[in-house]
Design a protein around this motif. Structure first.
Motif, PDB file in Angstrom:
ATOM      1  N   VAL A 110      58.817  33.479  68.532  1.00  0.00           N
ATOM      2  CA  VAL A 110      57.509  33.975  68.106  1.00  0.00           C
ATOM      3  C   VAL A 110      57.603  34.424  66.653  1.00  0.00           C
ATOM      4  O   VAL A 110      58.563  35.094  66.250  1.00  0.00           O
ATOM      5  N   HIS A 111      56.594  34.049  65.871  1.00  0.00           N
ATOM      6  CA  HIS A 111      56.405  34.590  64.529  1.00  0.00           C
ATOM      7  C   HIS A 111      55.107  35.392  64.541  1.00  0.00           C
ATOM      8  O   HIS A 111      54.041  34.845  64.846  1.00  0.00           O
ATOM      9  N   PHE A 112      55.190  36.678  64.227  1.00  0.00           N
ATOM     10  CA  PHE A 112      54.004  37.529  64.144  1.00  0.00           C
ATOM     11  C   PHE A 112      53.766  37.894  62.686  1.00  0.00           C
ATOM     12  O   PHE A 112      54.673  38.387  61.994  1.00  0.00           O
ATOM     13  N   VAL A 113      52.527  37.649  62.213  1.00  0.00           N
ATOM     14  CA  VAL A 113      52.206  37.853  60.803  1.00  0.00           C
ATOM     15  C   VAL A 113      50.701  38.044  60.668  1.00  0.00           C
ATOM     16  O   VAL A 113      49.932  37.724  61.580  1.00  0.00           O
ATOM     17  N   THR A 114      50.277  38.585  59.538  1.00  0.00           N
ATOM     18  CA  THR A 114      48.850  38.687  59.274  1.00  0.00           C
ATOM     19  C   THR A 114      48.205  37.309  59.279  1.00  0.00           C
ATOM     20  O   THR A 114      48.806  36.326  58.855  1.00  0.00           O
ATOM     21  N   GLY A 115      46.965  37.249  59.754  1.00  0.00           N
ATOM     22  CA  GLY A 115      46.230  36.000  59.753  1.00  0.00           C
ATOM     23  C   GLY A 115      45.349  35.827  58.538  1.00  0.00           C
ATOM     24  O   GLY A 115      44.437  34.996  58.543  1.00  0.00           O
ATOM     25  N   GLY A 116      45.605  36.579  57.485  1.00  0.00           N
ATOM     26  CA  GLY A 116      44.740  36.540  56.311  1.00  0.00           C
ATOM     27  C   GLY A 116      45.003  35.416  55.341  1.00  0.00           C
ATOM     28  O   GLY A 116      44.327  35.305  54.326  1.00  0.00           O
ATOM     29  N   GLY A 117      45.995  34.563  55.618  1.00  0.00           N
ATOM     30  CA  GLY A 117      46.272  33.455  54.705  1.00  0.00           C
ATOM     31  C   GLY A 117      47.076  33.869  53.495  1.00  0.00           C
ATOM     32  O   GLY A 117      47.101  33.160  52.485  1.00  0.00           O
ATOM     33  N   SER A 118      47.767  35.006  53.567  1.00  0.00           N
ATOM     34  CA  SER A 118      48.556  35.507  52.448  1.00  0.00           C
ATOM     35  C   SER A 118      49.842  34.712  52.303  1.00  0.00           C
ATOM     36  O   SER A 118      50.132  33.784  53.060  1.00  0.00           O
ATOM     37  N   GLY A 119      50.674  35.121  51.312  1.00  0.00           N
ATOM     38  CA  GLY A 119      51.971  34.483  51.145  1.00  0.00           C
ATOM     39  C   GLY A 119      52.835  34.619  52.378  1.00  0.00           C
ATOM     40  O   GLY A 119      53.542  33.680  52.768  1.00  0.00           O
ATOM     41  N   ALA A 120      52.780  35.793  53.039  1.00  0.00           N
ATOM     42  CA  ALA A 120      53.562  35.985  54.262  1.00  0.00           C
ATOM     43  C   ALA A 120      53.085  35.044  55.358  1.00  0.00           C
ATOM     44  O   ALA A 120      53.898  34.480  56.112  1.00  0.00           O
ATOM     45  N   THR A 121      51.765  34.847  55.466  1.00  0.00           N
ATOM     46  CA  THR A 121      51.230  33.907  56.456  1.00  0.00           C
ATOM     47  C   THR A 121      51.756  32.507  56.195  1.00  0.00           C
ATOM     48  O   THR A 121      52.178  31.794  57.110  1.00  0.00           O
ATOM     49  N   ARG A 122      51.732  32.113  54.931  1.00  0.00           N
ATOM     50  CA  ARG A 122      52.189  30.778  54.548  1.00  0.00           C
ATOM     51  C   ARG A 122      53.659  30.568  54.907  1.00  0.00           C
ATOM     52  O   ARG A 122      54.046  29.542  55.469  1.00  0.00           O
ATOM     53  N   VAL A 123      54.488  31.560  54.594  1.00  0.00           N
ATOM     54  CA  VAL A 123      55.922  31.428  54.861  1.00  0.00           C
ATOM     55  C   VAL A 123      56.185  31.375  56.362  1.00  0.00           C
ATOM     56  O   VAL A 123      56.940  30.524  56.853  1.00  0.00           O
ATOM     57  N   ALA A 124      55.563  32.294  57.122  1.00  0.00           N
ATOM     58  CA  ALA A 124      55.765  32.301  58.573  1.00  0.00           C
ATOM     59  C   ALA A 124      55.336  30.970  59.182  1.00  0.00           C
ATOM     60  O   ALA A 124      56.023  30.422  60.063  1.00  0.00           O
ATOM     61  N   LEU A 125      54.211  30.440  58.723  1.00  0.00           N
ATOM     62  CA  LEU A 125      53.740  29.155  59.246  1.00  0.00           C
ATOM     63  C   LEU A 125      54.691  28.030  58.869  1.00  0.00           C
ATOM     64  O   LEU A 125      55.019  27.172  59.705  1.00  0.00           O
ATOM     65  N   ASP A 126      55.175  28.017  57.635  1.00  0.00           N
ATOM     66  CA  ASP A 126      56.088  26.957  57.212  1.00  0.00           C
ATOM     67  C   ASP A 126      57.381  26.973  58.036  1.00  0.00           C
ATOM     68  O   ASP A 126      57.908  25.918  58.405  1.00  0.00           O
ATOM     69  N   ILE A 127      57.900  28.165  58.324  1.00  0.00           N
ATOM     70  CA  ILE A 127      59.114  28.252  59.141  1.00  0.00           C
ATOM     71  C   ILE A 127      58.824  27.748  60.551  1.00  0.00           C
ATOM     72  O   ILE A 127      59.605  26.978  61.135  1.00  0.00           O
ATOM     73  N   ALA A 128      57.692  28.177  61.112  1.00  0.00           N
ATOM     74  CA  ALA A 128      57.335  27.744  62.467  1.00  0.00           C
ATOM     75  C   ALA A 128      57.137  26.228  62.526  1.00  0.00           C
ATOM     76  O   ALA A 128      57.566  25.575  63.484  1.00  0.00           O
ATOM     77  N   LEU A 129      56.489  25.662  61.512  1.00  0.00           N
ATOM     78  CA  LEU A 129      56.278  24.211  61.493  1.00  0.00           C
ATOM     79  C   LEU A 129      57.604  23.470  61.424  1.00  0.00           C
ATOM     80  O   LEU A 129      57.785  22.434  62.079  1.00  0.00           O
TER      81      LEU A 129
END
Length: 376
Positions: A12-31
Protein backbone atom coordinates in the motif's frame (compact mmCIF):
# COMPACT_ATOMS: atom_id res chain seq x y z
CA UNK A 1 -7.34 -16.20 -5.24
CA UNK A 2 -4.95 -18.36 -7.28
CA UNK A 3 -1.82 -19.89 -5.69
CA UNK A 4 0.29 -17.43 -7.73
CA UNK A 5 -1.70 -14.47 -6.40
CA UNK A 6 -1.34 -15.70 -2.81
CA UNK A 7 2.45 -15.50 -3.14
CA UNK A 8 2.39 -11.87 -4.25
CA UNK A 9 3.48 -9.19 -1.80
CA UNK A 10 0.68 -6.70 -1.25
CA UNK A 11 1.93 -3.14 -0.95
CA UNK A 12 0.00 0.00 0.00
CA UNK A 13 1.11 3.54 -0.79
CA UNK A 14 -0.76 6.21 1.20
CA UNK A 15 -0.35 9.82 0.04
CA UNK A 16 -2.27 13.03 -0.49
CA UNK A 17 -4.59 12.96 -3.48
CA UNK A 18 -3.87 16.57 -4.39
CA UNK A 19 -1.58 15.81 -7.33
CA UNK A 20 1.50 17.17 -5.54
CA UNK A 21 5.09 16.02 -6.02
CA UNK A 22 4.56 13.40 -3.30
CA UNK A 23 1.48 12.11 -5.14
CA UNK A 24 3.47 11.86 -8.35
CA UNK A 25 6.34 9.96 -6.72
CA UNK A 26 4.06 7.54 -4.84
CA UNK A 27 2.14 6.83 -8.04
CA UNK A 28 5.31 6.33 -10.09
CA UNK A 29 6.64 3.81 -7.55
CA UNK A 30 3.31 1.98 -7.47
CA UNK A 31 3.13 1.89 -11.28
CA UNK A 32 6.64 0.43 -11.43
CA UNK A 33 5.67 -2.19 -8.84
CA UNK A 34 2.71 -3.19 -11.04
CA UNK A 35 5.32 -4.52 -13.46
CA UNK A 36 7.10 -6.68 -10.84
CA UNK A 37 5.79 -10.23 -10.91
CA UNK A 38 5.59 -10.80 -7.15
CA UNK A 39 4.39 -7.30 -6.14
CA UNK A 40 0.75 -6.26 -5.86
CA UNK A 41 0.60 -2.49 -5.21
CA UNK A 42 -2.46 -0.54 -4.01
CA UNK A 43 -2.84 3.24 -3.75
CA UNK A 44 -4.75 5.06 -0.99
CA UNK A 45 -5.29 8.78 -1.54
CA UNK A 46 -6.39 11.39 0.98
CA UNK A 47 -9.35 13.16 -0.57
CA UNK A 48 -8.52 16.83 -1.26
CA UNK A 49 -11.88 17.60 -2.87
CA UNK A 50 -10.95 17.06 -6.51
CA UNK A 51 -9.96 14.10 -8.68
CA UNK A 52 -6.46 13.13 -9.71
CA UNK A 53 -4.99 15.09 -12.63
CA UNK A 54 -6.00 13.56 -15.96
CA UNK A 55 -2.57 12.16 -16.76
CA UNK A 56 -2.36 10.37 -13.41
CA UNK A 57 -5.92 9.07 -13.76
CA UNK A 58 -5.11 7.66 -17.20
CA UNK A 59 -1.96 5.95 -15.90
CA UNK A 60 -3.89 4.37 -13.02
CA UNK A 61 -6.53 2.98 -15.37
CA UNK A 62 -4.00 1.69 -17.90
CA UNK A 63 -2.03 -0.15 -15.19
CA UNK A 64 -5.13 -1.51 -13.42
CA UNK A 65 -3.80 -0.10 -10.15
CA UNK A 66 -6.40 -0.39 -7.35
CA UNK A 67 -7.13 3.05 -5.87
CA UNK A 68 -8.99 3.88 -2.65
CA UNK A 69 -9.90 7.24 -1.13
CA UNK A 70 -9.71 8.23 2.53
CA UNK A 71 -11.79 11.21 3.59
CA UNK A 72 -10.07 14.38 4.76
CA UNK A 73 -11.74 14.23 8.17
CA UNK A 74 -11.31 16.13 11.41
CA UNK A 75 -10.35 15.08 14.00
CA UNK A 76 -7.68 13.03 12.28
CA UNK A 77 -8.57 9.99 14.36
CA UNK A 78 -11.47 9.55 11.93
CA UNK A 79 -9.06 9.42 8.96
CA UNK A 80 -6.89 6.95 10.88
CA UNK A 81 -9.98 4.79 11.52
CA UNK A 82 -10.79 4.76 7.80
CA UNK A 83 -7.22 3.77 6.99
CA UNK A 84 -7.38 0.93 9.50
CA UNK A 85 -10.50 -0.40 7.77
CA UNK A 86 -8.73 -0.22 4.39
CA UNK A 87 -5.67 -2.02 5.78
CA UNK A 88 -7.90 -4.79 7.14
CA UNK A 89 -9.58 -5.02 3.73
CA UNK A 90 -6.38 -5.05 1.64
CA UNK A 91 -4.20 -6.92 4.18
CA UNK A 92 -0.88 -5.56 2.92
CA UNK A 93 2.53 -6.88 3.85
CA UNK A 94 4.09 -3.44 3.29
CA UNK A 95 2.71 0.05 3.94
CA UNK A 96 4.46 3.14 2.51
CA UNK A 97 3.33 6.38 4.20
CA UNK A 98 4.31 9.35 2.04
CA UNK A 99 4.55 13.00 3.01
CA UNK A 100 3.78 15.33 5.90
CA UNK A 101 1.44 14.88 7.72
CA UNK A 102 0.08 11.79 5.96
CA UNK A 103 2.95 9.68 7.23
CA UNK A 104 1.79 10.22 10.83
CA UNK A 105 -1.79 9.10 10.21
CA UNK A 106 -0.83 6.34 7.80
CA UNK A 107 1.73 4.75 10.09
CA UNK A 108 -0.65 4.85 13.05
CA UNK A 109 -3.28 3.00 11.05
CA UNK A 110 -0.86 0.48 9.56
CA UNK A 111 0.77 -0.33 12.91
CA UNK A 112 -2.61 -0.59 14.65
CA UNK A 113 -3.69 -3.01 11.92
CA UNK A 114 -0.63 -5.21 12.31
CA UNK A 115 0.94 -4.51 8.91
CA UNK A 116 4.31 -6.32 9.07
CA UNK A 117 6.47 -3.72 7.26
CA UNK A 118 5.93 0.04 7.59
CA UNK A 119 8.03 2.55 5.63
CA UNK A 120 7.92 6.33 6.06
CA UNK A 121 8.84 8.45 3.01
CA UNK A 122 9.89 12.05 3.78
CA UNK A 123 9.59 14.26 0.71
CA UNK A 124 10.69 17.68 1.96
CA UNK A 125 12.54 19.63 4.62
CA UNK A 126 9.46 20.11 6.76
CA UNK A 127 8.86 22.47 9.67
CA UNK A 128 7.44 20.14 12.31
CA UNK A 129 5.23 21.47 15.07
CA UNK A 130 6.40 20.21 18.48
CA UNK A 131 3.47 17.83 18.95
CA UNK A 132 4.12 16.32 15.53
CA UNK A 133 7.78 15.77 16.40
CA UNK A 134 6.61 13.87 19.46
CA UNK A 135 4.13 11.85 17.40
CA UNK A 136 6.80 10.98 14.81
CA UNK A 137 9.26 9.95 17.53
CA UNK A 138 6.68 7.60 19.04
CA UNK A 139 6.21 5.90 15.66
CA UNK A 140 9.91 5.72 14.77
CA UNK A 141 10.91 2.57 16.78
CA UNK A 142 8.21 0.54 15.00
CA UNK A 143 8.98 1.94 11.53
CA UNK A 144 11.20 -0.33 9.45
CA UNK A 145 12.72 2.47 7.39
CA UNK A 146 12.55 6.19 6.78
CA UNK A 147 13.28 7.06 3.16
CA UNK A 148 14.52 10.60 2.54
CA UNK A 149 14.51 12.04 -0.98
CA UNK A 150 17.72 14.04 -0.52
CA UNK A 151 20.65 14.42 1.84
CA UNK A 152 19.13 17.68 3.08
CA UNK A 153 15.90 15.90 3.98
CA UNK A 154 17.88 13.16 5.71
CA UNK A 155 19.81 15.73 7.75
CA UNK A 156 16.52 17.28 8.91
CA UNK A 157 15.06 13.87 9.84
CA UNK A 158 18.16 13.01 11.87
CA UNK A 159 18.20 16.43 13.54
CA UNK A 160 14.61 15.98 14.66
CA UNK A 161 15.20 12.39 15.74
CA UNK A 162 12.17 11.07 13.82
CA UNK A 163 13.78 8.42 11.63
CA UNK A 164 12.83 4.77 11.65
CA UNK A 165 15.09 1.82 12.38
CA UNK A 166 16.83 2.42 9.05
CA UNK A 167 17.29 5.92 7.56
CA UNK A 168 18.35 6.14 3.92
CA UNK A 169 18.43 8.67 1.11
CA UNK A 170 16.84 7.44 -2.13
CA UNK A 171 16.63 10.07 -4.85
CA UNK A 172 13.39 10.33 -6.78
CA UNK A 173 13.16 10.04 -10.54
CA UNK A 174 11.11 11.53 -13.36
CA UNK A 175 9.86 10.53 -16.80
CA UNK A 176 12.80 11.97 -18.70
CA UNK A 177 11.41 10.74 -22.01
CA UNK A 178 8.85 13.56 -21.85
CA UNK A 179 11.60 16.16 -21.54
CA UNK A 180 14.33 14.85 -23.82
CA UNK A 181 15.73 17.34 -26.31
CA UNK A 182 18.93 17.26 -28.35
CA UNK A 183 18.68 20.95 -29.30
CA UNK A 184 22.10 22.58 -28.79
CA UNK A 185 22.56 25.54 -26.47
CA UNK A 186 23.80 28.23 -28.88
CA UNK A 187 20.68 28.65 -31.10
CA UNK A 188 18.24 28.73 -28.18
CA UNK A 189 16.57 31.92 -27.07
CA UNK A 190 18.61 33.72 -24.37
CA UNK A 191 15.81 33.26 -21.86
CA UNK A 192 15.91 32.11 -18.24
CA UNK A 193 12.98 29.92 -17.16
CA UNK A 194 12.13 29.40 -13.49
CA UNK A 195 9.44 26.71 -13.15
CA UNK A 196 8.24 26.92 -9.54
CA UNK A 197 5.14 27.87 -7.63
CA UNK A 198 5.13 31.38 -6.15
CA UNK A 199 6.14 31.18 -2.49
CA UNK A 200 8.65 32.99 -0.35
CA UNK A 201 10.79 29.86 -0.01
CA UNK A 202 11.10 29.69 -3.82
CA UNK A 203 12.46 33.28 -3.84
CA UNK A 204 11.60 34.43 -7.35
CA UNK A 205 12.50 37.92 -6.10
CA UNK A 206 16.22 37.13 -6.15
CA UNK A 207 16.04 36.12 -9.81
CA UNK A 208 14.12 39.30 -10.62
CA UNK A 209 16.86 41.38 -9.01
CA UNK A 210 19.45 39.32 -10.92
CA UNK A 211 17.54 40.05 -14.15
CA UNK A 212 18.01 43.78 -13.52
CA UNK A 213 21.77 43.25 -13.28
CA UNK A 214 21.76 41.13 -16.44
CA UNK A 215 19.80 43.77 -18.35
CA UNK A 216 22.33 46.38 -17.25
CA UNK A 217 25.02 44.23 -18.90
CA UNK A 218 23.11 44.15 -22.18
CA UNK A 219 21.10 40.94 -21.83
CA UNK A 220 18.27 40.86 -24.39
CA UNK A 221 16.39 37.83 -23.13
CA UNK A 222 13.49 37.34 -20.74
CA UNK A 223 13.01 35.88 -17.29
CA UNK A 224 10.05 33.50 -17.59
CA UNK A 225 8.34 32.72 -14.28
CA UNK A 226 6.12 29.66 -14.67
CA UNK A 227 3.85 28.48 -11.88
CA UNK A 228 0.88 29.31 -9.71
CA UNK A 229 1.07 29.50 -5.94
CA UNK A 230 0.49 32.28 -3.46
CA UNK A 231 -1.18 35.29 -5.04
CA UNK A 232 0.18 37.69 -2.42
CA UNK A 233 3.78 36.70 -3.09
CA UNK A 234 3.27 36.87 -6.86
CA UNK A 235 1.83 40.37 -6.48
CA UNK A 236 4.90 41.34 -4.48
CA UNK A 237 7.11 40.05 -7.32
CA UNK A 238 5.05 41.93 -9.90
CA UNK A 239 5.55 45.15 -7.92
CA UNK A 240 9.28 44.47 -7.79
CA UNK A 241 9.37 44.08 -11.58
CA UNK A 242 7.62 47.44 -11.96
CA UNK A 243 9.92 49.20 -9.52
CA UNK A 244 13.05 47.86 -11.27
CA UNK A 245 11.79 48.81 -14.73
CA UNK A 246 11.84 45.22 -15.96
CA UNK A 247 8.45 44.99 -17.63
CA UNK A 248 10.07 44.07 -20.97
CA UNK A 249 12.34 41.46 -19.41
CA UNK A 250 10.01 39.47 -17.12
CA UNK A 251 6.93 37.40 -17.96
CA UNK A 252 4.54 35.82 -15.44
CA UNK A 253 3.31 32.70 -17.26
CA UNK A 254 1.07 31.14 -14.61
CA UNK A 255 0.66 27.38 -14.66
CA UNK A 256 1.86 25.91 -17.94
CA UNK A 257 0.91 22.62 -19.59
CA UNK A 258 3.79 22.62 -22.09
CA UNK A 259 6.82 22.70 -19.79
CA UNK A 260 8.85 20.17 -21.87
CA UNK A 261 8.51 22.36 -24.96
CA UNK A 262 9.35 25.52 -23.02
CA UNK A 263 12.47 23.95 -21.52
CA UNK A 264 13.61 22.70 -24.92
CA UNK A 265 13.30 26.22 -26.35
CA UNK A 266 15.04 28.10 -23.56
CA UNK A 267 18.75 28.34 -22.85
CA UNK A 268 18.82 28.42 -19.04
CA UNK A 269 16.61 26.92 -16.34
CA UNK A 270 17.04 28.39 -12.86
CA UNK A 271 15.85 28.00 -9.28
CA UNK A 272 16.59 30.51 -6.53
CA UNK A 273 14.99 28.52 -3.72
CA UNK A 274 15.78 29.04 -0.05
CA UNK A 275 14.63 25.52 0.87
CA UNK A 276 13.99 22.35 -1.14
CA UNK A 277 13.48 18.63 -0.77
CA UNK A 278 14.67 17.33 -4.14
CA UNK A 279 13.62 19.68 -6.98
CA UNK A 280 13.23 17.24 -9.86
CA UNK A 281 12.40 20.10 -12.20
CA UNK A 282 16.19 20.54 -12.39
CA UNK A 283 16.56 16.95 -13.61
CA UNK A 284 13.80 17.63 -16.14
CA UNK A 285 15.66 20.74 -17.33
CA UNK A 286 18.87 18.72 -17.63
CA UNK A 287 17.03 16.10 -19.68
CA UNK A 288 15.84 18.91 -21.94
CA UNK A 289 19.45 20.00 -22.51
CA UNK A 290 19.22 23.33 -20.66
CA UNK A 291 22.07 25.01 -18.88
CA UNK A 292 21.02 24.99 -15.22
CA UNK A 293 21.73 27.49 -12.44
CA UNK A 294 20.38 27.31 -8.91
CA UNK A 295 20.96 28.26 -5.29
CA UNK A 296 23.50 26.18 -3.38
CA UNK A 297 21.21 24.62 -0.79
CA UNK A 298 20.64 21.01 0.38
CA UNK A 299 18.43 19.17 -2.07
CA UNK A 300 19.64 21.18 -5.02
CA UNK A 301 23.23 20.15 -4.36
CA UNK A 302 22.10 16.50 -4.60
CA UNK A 303 21.52 17.27 -8.30
CA UNK A 304 23.86 20.11 -9.25
CA UNK A 305 27.63 20.43 -8.85
CA UNK A 306 29.71 23.45 -9.77
CA UNK A 307 33.26 22.44 -8.86
CA UNK A 308 35.70 22.53 -11.80
CA UNK A 309 37.30 19.39 -10.36
CA UNK A 310 34.04 17.38 -10.45
CA UNK A 311 32.81 17.61 -14.06
CA UNK A 312 30.34 20.46 -13.32
CA UNK A 313 26.81 20.03 -14.62
CA UNK A 314 25.49 23.51 -13.80
CA UNK A 315 26.07 26.68 -11.82
CA UNK A 316 25.46 27.25 -8.12
CA UNK A 317 25.13 30.58 -6.31
CA UNK A 318 24.49 31.52 -2.66
CA UNK A 319 20.79 31.58 -1.81
CA UNK A 320 19.37 35.11 -1.76
CA UNK A 321 22.44 36.65 -3.47
CA UNK A 322 21.23 38.46 -6.61
CA UNK A 323 24.74 39.56 -7.64
CA UNK A 324 26.16 36.04 -7.53
CA UNK A 325 23.04 34.71 -9.25
CA UNK A 326 23.49 37.26 -12.05
CA UNK A 327 27.15 36.30 -12.44
CA UNK A 328 26.26 32.61 -12.76
CA UNK A 329 23.44 33.32 -15.19
CA UNK A 330 25.63 35.62 -17.28
CA UNK A 331 28.19 32.85 -17.79
CA UNK A 332 25.46 30.35 -18.67
CA UNK A 333 23.97 32.86 -21.13
CA UNK A 334 27.15 34.13 -22.74
CA UNK A 335 29.67 31.27 -22.81
CA UNK A 336 28.39 28.86 -25.45
CA UNK A 337 31.15 26.29 -25.06
CA UNK A 338 31.02 26.08 -21.25
CA UNK A 339 27.21 26.12 -21.20
CA UNK A 340 27.15 23.23 -23.68
CA UNK A 341 29.72 21.23 -21.69
CA UNK A 342 27.73 21.59 -18.48
CA UNK A 343 24.41 20.94 -20.22
CA UNK A 344 25.82 17.72 -21.73
CA UNK A 345 27.05 16.60 -18.32
CA UNK A 346 23.65 17.40 -16.83
CA UNK A 347 21.82 15.34 -19.45
CA UNK A 348 24.09 12.35 -18.77
CA UNK A 349 23.56 12.69 -15.01
CA UNK A 350 19.79 12.98 -15.35
CA UNK A 351 19.55 9.91 -17.57
CA UNK A 352 21.94 7.92 -15.40
CA UNK A 353 20.53 8.68 -11.95
CA UNK A 354 17.19 10.49 -12.01
CA UNK A 355 15.12 8.31 -14.32
CA UNK A 356 11.96 6.53 -13.20
CA UNK A 357 13.68 3.20 -13.82
CA UNK A 358 16.53 4.05 -11.44
CA UNK A 359 14.11 5.25 -8.76
CA UNK A 360 12.04 2.06 -9.06
CA UNK A 361 15.18 -0.09 -8.79
CA UNK A 362 16.31 1.74 -5.64
CA UNK A 363 12.93 1.22 -3.94
CA UNK A 364 12.76 -2.43 -4.98
CA UNK A 365 16.26 -3.08 -3.62
CA UNK A 366 15.34 -1.47 -0.29
CA UNK A 367 12.07 -3.34 -0.01
CA UNK A 368 13.58 -6.73 -0.80
CA UNK A 369 16.36 -6.11 1.72
CA UNK A 370 13.82 -5.37 4.46
CA UNK A 371 11.65 -8.35 3.55
CA UNK A 372 14.68 -10.62 3.64
CA UNK A 373 15.73 -9.28 7.05
CA UNK A 374 12.20 -9.86 8.37
CA UNK A 375 11.93 -13.32 6.82
CA UNK A 376 8.85 -12.36 4.81
Amino acid sequence: MSPADSRRIRIVHFVTGGGSGATRVALDIALAQCRVADFEPHLILRNKGHPLPQLMEAQVKEAGLPVYWADNLWPRARTVAQLRVLCEQIQPTVFFAHGYSEHLWGRRAALDSGVPVVIHVEHNVERYLPWRVRAARRLAPRTDATVCVSTGVEANVRRLGIGGRRVVTLHNGVDLGRFHSDAPIAPRRPDVLMPARFARRKDQATLIRAARLLADRGWQGQLLLAGGGKAAYQARCERLVQSLGLKEHVQFLGNVSDLPQRLAACRVAALASLQEGLPLVLAEAMGAGCAVAASAIPGITDILRDSPDANPNGWLFPAGDAEKAAAALWQALSDDAEAQRRADAGRRDANGHFSLEEMARRYEDLLRSILQERGL
